[in-house]
Scaffold this motif. Structure first.
Motif, PDB file in Angstrom:
ATOM      1  N   TYR A 151     -36.646  -5.205  55.513  1.00  0.00           N
ATOM      2  CA  TYR A 151     -36.778  -5.516  54.091  1.00  0.00           C
ATOM      3  C   TYR A 151     -37.306  -6.929  53.864  1.00  0.00           C
ATOM      4  N   ARG A 152     -36.773  -7.901  54.608  1.00  0.00           N
ATOM      5  CA  ARG A 152     -37.208  -9.291  54.404  1.00  0.00           C
ATOM      6  C   ARG A 152     -38.660  -9.479  54.834  1.00  0.00           C
ATOM      7  N   GLU A 153     -39.103  -8.716  55.842  1.00  0.00           N
ATOM      8  CA  GLU A 153     -40.504  -8.791  56.275  1.00  0.00           C
ATOM      9  C   GLU A 153     -41.421  -8.213  55.204  1.00  0.00           C
ATOM     10  N   VAL A 154     -41.010  -7.090  54.619  1.00  0.00           N
ATOM     11  CA  VAL A 154     -41.794  -6.486  53.539  1.00  0.00           C
ATOM     12  C   VAL A 154     -41.855  -7.452  52.355  1.00  0.00           C
ATOM     13  N   ALA A 155     -40.725  -8.079  52.045  1.00  0.00           N
ATOM     14  CA  ALA A 155     -40.685  -9.049  50.943  1.00  0.00           C
ATOM     15  C   ALA A 155     -41.657 -10.191  51.195  1.00  0.00           C
ATOM     16  N   GLU A 156     -41.692 -10.661  52.431  1.00  0.00           N
ATOM     17  CA  GLU A 156     -42.591 -11.762  52.792  1.00  0.00           C
ATOM     18  C   GLU A 156     -44.047 -11.331  52.730  1.00  0.00           C
ATOM     19  N   VAL A 157     -44.342 -10.152  53.255  1.00  0.00           N
ATOM     20  CA  VAL A 157     -45.720  -9.646  53.259  1.00  0.00           C
ATOM     21  C   VAL A 157     -46.244  -9.473  51.836  1.00  0.00           C
ATOM     22  N   LEU A 158     -45.429  -8.894  50.960  1.00  0.00           N
ATOM     23  CA  LEU A 158     -45.869  -8.581  49.598  1.00  0.00           C
ATOM     24  C   LEU A 158     -45.570  -9.693  48.594  1.00  0.00           C
ATOM     25  N   ASP A 159     -44.933 -10.759  49.085  1.00  0.00           N
ATOM     26  CA  ASP A 159     -44.604 -11.905  48.228  1.00  0.00           C
ATOM     27  C   ASP A 159     -43.722 -11.486  47.048  1.00  0.00           C
ATOM     28  N   ILE A 160     -42.656 -10.751  47.397  1.00  0.00           N
ATOM     29  CA  ILE A 160     -41.677 -10.307  46.408  1.00  0.00           C
ATOM     30  C   ILE A 160     -40.286 -10.606  46.965  1.00  0.00           C
ATOM     31  N   SER A 161     -39.263 -10.387  46.162  1.00  0.00           N
ATOM     32  CA  SER A 161     -37.902 -10.656  46.634  1.00  0.00           C
ATOM     33  C   SER A 161     -37.368  -9.477  47.457  1.00  0.00           C
ATOM     34  N   VAL A 162     -36.406  -9.770  48.316  1.00  0.00           N
ATOM     35  CA  VAL A 162     -35.750  -8.713  49.107  1.00  0.00           C
ATOM     36  C   VAL A 162     -35.073  -7.726  48.157  1.00  0.00           C
ATOM     37  N   LYS A 163     -34.538  -8.233  47.056  1.00  0.00           N
ATOM     38  CA  LYS A 163     -33.881  -7.380  46.057  1.00  0.00           C
ATOM     39  C   LYS A 163     -34.867  -6.359  45.487  1.00  0.00           C
ATOM     40  N   THR A 164     -36.110  -6.793  45.254  1.00  0.00           N
ATOM     41  CA  THR A 164     -37.135  -5.873  44.759  1.00  0.00           C
ATOM     42  C   THR A 164     -37.413  -4.780  45.783  1.00  0.00           C
ATOM     43  N   VAL A 165     -37.469  -5.163  47.050  1.00  0.00           N
ATOM     44  CA  VAL A 165     -37.685  -4.176  48.121  1.00  0.00           C
ATOM     45  C   VAL A 165     -36.533  -3.173  48.123  1.00  0.00           C
ATOM     46  N   GLU A 166     -35.300  -3.670  48.056  1.00  0.00           N
ATOM     47  CA  GLU A 166     -34.121  -2.797  48.033  1.00  0.00           C
ATOM     48  C   GLU A 166     -34.176  -1.837  46.845  1.00  0.00           C
ATOM     49  N   THR A 167     -34.523  -2.366  45.677  1.00  0.00           N
ATOM     50  CA  THR A 167     -34.585  -1.545  44.464  1.00  0.00           C
ATOM     51  C   THR A 167     -35.641  -0.460  44.595  1.00  0.00           C
ATOM     52  N   GLN A 168     -36.838  -0.837  45.065  1.00  0.00           N
ATOM     53  CA  GLN A 168     -37.927   0.130  45.204  1.00  0.00           C
ATOM     54  C   GLN A 168     -37.602   1.195  46.254  1.00  0.00           C
ATOM     55  N   MET A 169     -36.957   0.791  47.345  1.00  0.00           N
ATOM     56  CA  MET A 169     -36.540   1.767  48.359  1.00  0.00           C
ATOM     57  C   MET A 169     -35.499   2.716  47.778  1.00  0.00           C
ATOM     58  N   GLY A 170     -34.591   2.182  46.963  1.00  0.00           N
ATOM     59  CA  GLY A 170     -33.583   3.013  46.306  1.00  0.00           C
ATOM     60  C   GLY A 170     -34.229   4.050  45.401  1.00  0.00           C
ATOM     61  N   ILE A 171     -35.236   3.618  44.635  1.00  0.00           N
ATOM     62  CA  ILE A 171     -35.967   4.527  43.747  1.00  0.00           C
ATOM     63  C   ILE A 171     -36.646   5.629  44.566  1.00  0.00           C
ATOM     64  N   ALA A 172     -37.334   5.215  45.649  1.00  0.00           N
ATOM     65  CA  ALA A 172     -38.050   6.183  46.492  1.00  0.00           C
ATOM     66  C   ALA A 172     -37.089   7.196  47.090  1.00  0.00           C
ATOM     67  N   MET A 173     -35.984   6.726  47.663  1.00  0.00           N
ATOM     68  CA  MET A 173     -35.035   7.622  48.317  1.00  0.00           C
ATOM     69  C   MET A 173     -34.379   8.565  47.312  1.00  0.00           C
ATOM     70  N   LYS A 174     -34.085   8.056  46.114  1.00  0.00           N
ATOM     71  CA  LYS A 174     -33.469   8.899  45.085  1.00  0.00           C
ATOM     72  C   LYS A 174     -34.424  10.029  44.693  1.00  0.00           C
ATOM     73  N   LYS A 175     -35.713   9.690  44.509  1.00  0.00           N
ATOM     74  CA  LYS A 175     -36.688  10.712  44.119  1.00  0.00           C
ATOM     75  C   LYS A 175     -36.890  11.735  45.235  1.00  0.00           C
ATOM     76  N   ILE A 176     -36.936  11.257  46.468  1.00  0.00           N
ATOM     77  CA  ILE A 176     -37.105  12.175  47.600  1.00  0.00           C
ATOM     78  C   ILE A 176     -35.885  13.084  47.729  1.00  0.00           C
ATOM     79  N   ASN A 177     -34.691  12.503  47.645  1.00  0.00           N
ATOM     80  CA  ASN A 177     -33.458  13.297  47.757  1.00  0.00           C
ATOM     81  C   ASN A 177     -33.361  14.355  46.664  1.00  0.00           C
ATOM     82  N   LEU A 178     -33.715  13.985  45.426  1.00  0.00           N
ATOM     83  CA  LEU A 178     -33.680  14.948  44.323  1.00  0.00           C
ATOM     84  C   LEU A 178     -34.671  16.083  44.560  1.00  0.00           C
ATOM     85  N   ALA A 179     -35.841  15.734  45.091  1.00  0.00           N
ATOM     86  CA  ALA A 179     -36.884  16.739  45.311  1.00  0.00           C
ATOM     87  C   ALA A 179     -36.540  17.706  46.434  1.00  0.00           C
TER      88      ALA A 179
END
Length: 199
Positions: A151-179
């Motif tokens: 997560y911290r590497e993705v945050a560094e690569v995309l110049d965003i916060s680790v929290k944003t990475v966590e949130t976006q991963m949560g969104i992705a996993m929730k949508k995949i799980n529901l589907a």
């Protein structure tokens, strides 16, 4: 997944001895993942190939200083992101089309036709959901799940916060799980098997 120990050894070898075989090995380790990452921005295969080649040409030019780079993976992904964004600015192109050439494959452990059908349907469903994710969410998901970045590497690569990475991963996993829930629910699986037998 990228073997970090091998990368560090190759990085040191290239830095100290300018070994071309180490350089070629690094290129082979990273090429596909970096190409897909660039492609997610530029939506153009030749451009993505050229961007990866340019970044590796720069890597060769700074080979003697490679030992000063603490995390080569983050460094390369950041270079690819910057080159891709520069390409978009230069060509004044908008990224509109969805691009997810790499599909998420789920290996089957049995040759049972019913299980193969369910596994195939599950893989199709996951691929479809990943393609429908918002672009930023999809890029983050692919970097974490397919390219193996932390997560911290993705945050560094995309110049965003680790929290944003966590949130976006949560969104992705929730949508995949529901589907995929209908394809993993035992009662629905029984109904699917029954339909397979009737056909």
């Amino acid at each position: 997944m990228i073997d970090i120990q091998e990368v560090k050894a190759l990085q040191q070898q290239l830095s100290l001895t300018e070994d071309e075989t180490a350089y070629v090995r690094l290129f082979r380790i990273y090429y596909t993942a970096l190409f897909q990452f660039s492609l997610s921005f530029v939506k153009n295969k030749p451009a993505a190939e050229e961007i990866v080649s340019d970044v590796f040409m720069q890597l060769w030019q700074i080979r003697k200083k490679l030992d000063t780079i603490s995390n080569l993976t983050v460094y390369l992904y950041t270079c690819i992101r910057n080159h891709s964004l520069n390409y978009l600015r230069k060509n004044k192109r908008e990224s509109t089309s969805s691009l997810d050439d790499a599909s998420l494959s789920i290996p089957s452990t049995t040759a049972d036709p019913e299980q193969l059908y369910i596994t195939t349907e599950l893989a199709k469903k996951i691929d479809a959901i990943i393609e429908q994710l918002p672009e930023k969410c999809r890029i983050i998901f692919k970097l974490v799940r397919e390219d193996g970045l932390k997560y911290r590497e993705v945050a560094e690569v995309l110049d965003i916060s680790v929290k944003t990475v966590e949130t976006q991963m949560g969104i992705a996993m929730k949508k995949i799980n529901l589907a995929i829930q209908p394809l993993t629910d035992p009662e629905l699986l029984s109904a699917t098997r029954l339909r397979c037998h009737q056909n």
